[in-house]
Every structure is written in C-alpha cells, then in structure tokens.
Write an enzyme that holds these catalytic residues in place. Structure first.
Site, PDB file in Angstrom:
ATOM      1  N   SER A 177       0.844  -1.188   0.000  1.00 43.38           N
ATOM      2  CA  SER A 177       0.000   0.000   0.000  1.00 43.38           C
ATOM      3  C   SER A 177       0.887   1.249   0.000  1.00 43.38           C
ATOM      4  O   SER A 177       1.678   1.433  -0.908  1.00 43.38           O
ATOM      5  CB  SER A 177      -0.966  -0.047   1.183  1.00 43.38           C
ATOM      6  N   HIS A 225      -7.703  -5.517  -0.450  1.00 49.02           N
ATOM      7  CA  HIS A 225      -6.510  -4.843   0.052  1.00 49.02           C
ATOM      8  C   HIS A 225      -6.025  -5.507   1.335  1.00 49.02           C
ATOM      9  O   HIS A 225      -6.822  -5.821   2.227  1.00 49.02           O
ATOM     10  CB  HIS A 225      -6.871  -3.383   0.329  1.00 49.02           C
ATOM     11  N   GLU A 274      -9.101  -4.296  -4.620  1.00 52.82           N
ATOM     12  CA  GLU A 274      -8.440  -3.675  -3.484  1.00 52.82           C
ATOM     13  C   GLU A 274      -9.428  -3.118  -2.461  1.00 52.82           C
ATOM     14  O   GLU A 274      -9.319  -3.364  -1.269  1.00 52.82           O
ATOM     15  CB  GLU A 274      -7.512  -2.555  -3.974  1.00 52.82           C
TER      16      GLU A 274
END
Length: 483
Positions: free
Chosen positions: A187, A405, A315
């Site tokens: 990330s 995610h 995500e």
C-alpha cells in the site's frame, strides 16, 4: 525465548533475543534521534552513541499513536518519543551466516497510519529461509509530509533514507550483505518503494524492490501547502515552524484528515482521494522528488534495478458492501459518474468490465483499477526494457468474497497462523498459496528473479496467485482503459 546475543552497531551495542523458531530478533533500534523539541519537524538527526548494550527485545515507540478503527492489518501503537526506530530479524549474526540478502520492509497505512510492530511483519519466515528482514518506522501524516516554511519537505521520505543508510552502515553486524538490499512494502509502503525507485539520490541504498499494491503520493507541493495552511487554521496556530510547534501532536493528528479535504463534504469528501490523491504523502518538491514517479521511470531512473509489483483484484471493493441499500438498483453507468466525469474513460472501462453487473461491485473495481491496477501496467510499460516482474493476487476471501486490500500480506510473509489473519482470510486459508507466494518473494530477494518471465520478455506476462496459480498475458487487460 531466551536472551539473545549482542550485535555491534556504529552507534553502540544492541542486545536482541533468540527466539523459539531459531531466528534472532533485535527490536526498536533507533536509527535517528527522537524528533522532539528543536528536532520536531526537522530532518532525521543522528542518535547520541551509547556504550552499554541497548535492550532491543521489545518493539519501540510508533509514530501511529492509536490504532485505526477499520484497519485490516493488526498494527499496534506503542507510546514513546523515540519513534524513528527499526527491527531486525536474522537467521544469525555475521560469524554464523556470512552476507545474507536483506529485505527492508516499509509498512502501509496511507502515509498517515500503520505500524512496524505488526505480527504480520514478523521476519521469522524470511529468516528461516536465509534472509535478514528489517522493518522500519517513519513519520506519518502532517509530521512526515506537511509543508512548513523554512523546513525541508518530505520528512517521512528522509526517514526512509536515514533507515536505509543505517542498514548500509550496520547490517553486516546482523549477518546481512549491504550490497544485496531489496526494499519492499505494501500500500503506502509499496508506494514508498516506487518513490525511492524514482529518486536519483536514493539509488545507492538498494539493489531491487517489491511493490505490493503500491499507492503513490506524488502530491503537488501547492496542494500539500494548501492543506497545511488549512490545518494551521483548524488547529488555531500560525502556519509557521513556531506556530506548528506550539500545538500538541494530538491536536494536529486529529485534524489532519479534515484539513486534507479542503472543505469538501458529503460525496465530494468520499471521492476526494480519487480526485486529489491521498490526504498526505510524498510531495514533488524539486529536491528529493523531482517529478511524478511514472515520469522518472520513463526517463530511466532505477532502470538497472529489478522490480516486482502487482495488486489484488478488488483492493477496496469491500468498502461498497456497506453502501446504502438503494445502490443495488442504480445502473452501473450512472454509478460510475460519481467516480469519473470523463465519459470516454467511463465507457471504455465499462466495455472492458461488462461482467461487473452490480453498481457496488463495479464502483469497487473502478476504484481498484484507478488507484492500483492501472498503475501496475503504467509503471511496467514505463520501465520498458528494465527487469520487471508483475503478479496479480486473485484469491478471494471466504469471509467477504473479495480479493481485497491487505489480504495477500500474510501469504507473502507465510504467517497464516498470526493474530488477525482468520478474521480476513477465514479459518483455513490455503497454505499451498502461502508457500508459492513466499517462495517467489524469497527467490526475488535472493536471486532477483521470482520464477516467471519478465514483462520485457513477454509484455503482459503476469503470475496470477489464486486457487490455481497460473501465468496469464491478459491479467490486467480490464484495467487498460485507465492506463
């Protein structure tokens, strides 16, 4: 666990702890002085050397002061002033292992949250496989990336550099080879890897990189300055060094997200990240970061270094699972107008994603493609003939049905039994998938080749990690309209 050995650093000796899995951990080692008092908002400063062994058996203070309510990864907050510290996990010290490859991990959290103290970032599995892992802390939010007149920008980026310089000075004492350093992150941490790859002044600090769901900052300095000035107004201080220092840290962190919205509310606030970028993050300052990262890649910066990058399929689609009930009755073409004003872009993306029939599902994939998946293709193409390997994480969680995610992180670290994994991956996540992914990461760190054809060899070639790991030339085709 038993008391571990002492390693000698350039700043002083540190005592770690030898663990039941055979690895040795050194936790909370300061790589820079506590950024307090006159050092607050300044670039990282050297620590005062010490002579007696420093206790390095517990995680050090974290820049994150409280856990995020909706955090997927368990990332504890540890109080204290000495937040610029790092952790080393090693299979053994120099006299036992020689020069092992090194993996430096940069945590995520949108550049405003996150912690290096997560059990998911434990380096035991990498140490088992002959790799020294270092996880680092760095200043977050306004402290790390706000604009203050007369003070250097990108203090968080300077923290990354200071930690990597510590690795160059000291990692040999922990059994690592300073000439075989791979930087990696997820990330915002993956974005940090990409940012460092695009910085000419950072190239001597690492030889390769892994970007997992990388989220770039690349914020215009004028935008970061506008947000910083609004933060001063909200905090009731002058937008100067003296003004910001007069305000307690908590008062700034509580208001920094609101300041980043620049007065936007409602739907405009919800979609602000798509339009204006992340609230805080690396700034194009014409000193450290000279231009947007993709432009640096296209200009050949970092082209001599191997890079592995990729993203998950969905995500942030799970965010739309909590959308209002009536969204299910909204046509996809109408829902997408909330996220993208350009009709040609919407229509092109829609043609490539006809299978997305529900508005929530389509909006979630569009956000994923806009921020993450299209970036993978854009950067792989920008690197042209450079050594670039692309993956795609397609395994869906039985908990919510999405490949979302952060879900892939415990597979990369081979830590499926860690706290918090079952909550997102179910009670029985496939160990075979963790074996595949962790082995690919180890091979890349060790040999700079994860085991499948590079993008330059066969453009579009992607390793798909899912129920049945496979190779594909079209894994990111549905994101191409946004590239």
């Amino acid at each position: 666990m038993t008391e571990g050995p002492v390693a000698q650093t350039a700043e002083g000796p540190v005592r770690g702890i030898r663990r039941d899995d055979g690895s040795t951990a050194f936790l909370g080692i300061p790589y820079a002085a506590a950024p307090t008092g006159k050092r607050r908002f300044q670039p990282p400063q050297p620590v005062t050397p010490w002579t007696d062994p420093l206790d390095a058996t517990a995680y050090g203070p974290t820049p994150q002061r409280r856990e995020e309510d909706n955090a997927i990864i368990p990332e504890p907050s540890v109080p204290g002033a000495g937040i610029l510290n790092l952790n080393v996990f090693t299979p053994g010290l120099a006299e036992r292992t020689g020069g092992a490859p090194v993996l430096v991990w940069i945590h995520g959290g949108g550049y405003s949250a996150g912690s290096a103290a997560s059990p998911w970032y434990d380096g035991g599995a990498f140490a088992r496989d002959g790799i020294v892992l270092v996880s680092i802390s760095y200043r977050l939010g306004f402290d790390g990336f706000g604009i203050i007149p007369g003070v250097p920008d990108n203090r968080g980026v300077r923290d990354w550099i200071a930690a990597l310089e510590w690795v160059q000075r000291n990692i040999a004492s922990f059994g690592g080879d300073p000439g075989r350093v791979t930087i990696a992150g997820q990330s915002a941490g993956g974005g940090a890897v990409l940012t460092l790859f695009g910085m000419p002044g950072a190239q001597h600090l690492f030889r390769a990189g892994i970007s997992i769901s990388g989220a770039l900052g690349d914020l215009p300095r004028s935008l970061a300055a506008e947000r910083s000035e609004l933060l001063a107004e909200l905090a009731g201080c002058e937008p100067t060094l003296e003004g910001f220092r007069s305000v307690k840290e908590r008062q700034l962190t509580r208001r920094q997200y609101r300041a980043s919205l620049l007065g936007k509310t409602g739907l405009a606030a919800t979609t602000a990240t798509l339009v204006d970028g992340l609230p805080w993050g690396p700034v194009i300052d014409d000193q450290l970061i000279l231009r947007p990262t993709a432009e640096s890649f296209a200009a050949g910066v970092g082209a001599h270094k191997p890079l592995m990058l990729g993203a998950t399929d969905d995500e942030f689609t799970m965010v739309f699972d909590r959308a209002p009930w009536f969204l299910r009755f909204v046509p996809v073409s109408v829902a997408l107008r909330v996220l993208e004003k350009a009709g040609a872009l919407r229509r092109g993306w829609r043609r490539a994603n006809r299978a997305r029939r529900g508005a929530g599902s389509a909006m979630g994939r569009f956000v994923s493609d806009r921020i993450f998946r299209s970036l993978v293709v854009r950067l792989a193409e920008a690197r042209r003939d450079a050594g670039t390997w692309v993956y795609r994480f397609a395994w869906r969680s039985p908990v919510n049905g999405w490949s979302h995610h952060c879900l892939d992180v415990p597979f990369w670290f081979d830590c499926l039994g860690s706290d918090g994994v079952a909550e997102v991956a179910g009670q029985h996540p496939p160990q075979s998938l963790a074996d595949e992914m962790h082995a690919a990461a180890v091979a890349f760190v060790r040999d700079n080749d994860p085991g499948w054809p590079a993008w330059r060899t066969e453009p579009g070639m992607t390793r798909v990690f899912g129920d049945q790991p496979a190779l594909s030339r079209s894994a990111y085709d549905d994101a191409l309209p946004l590239v």
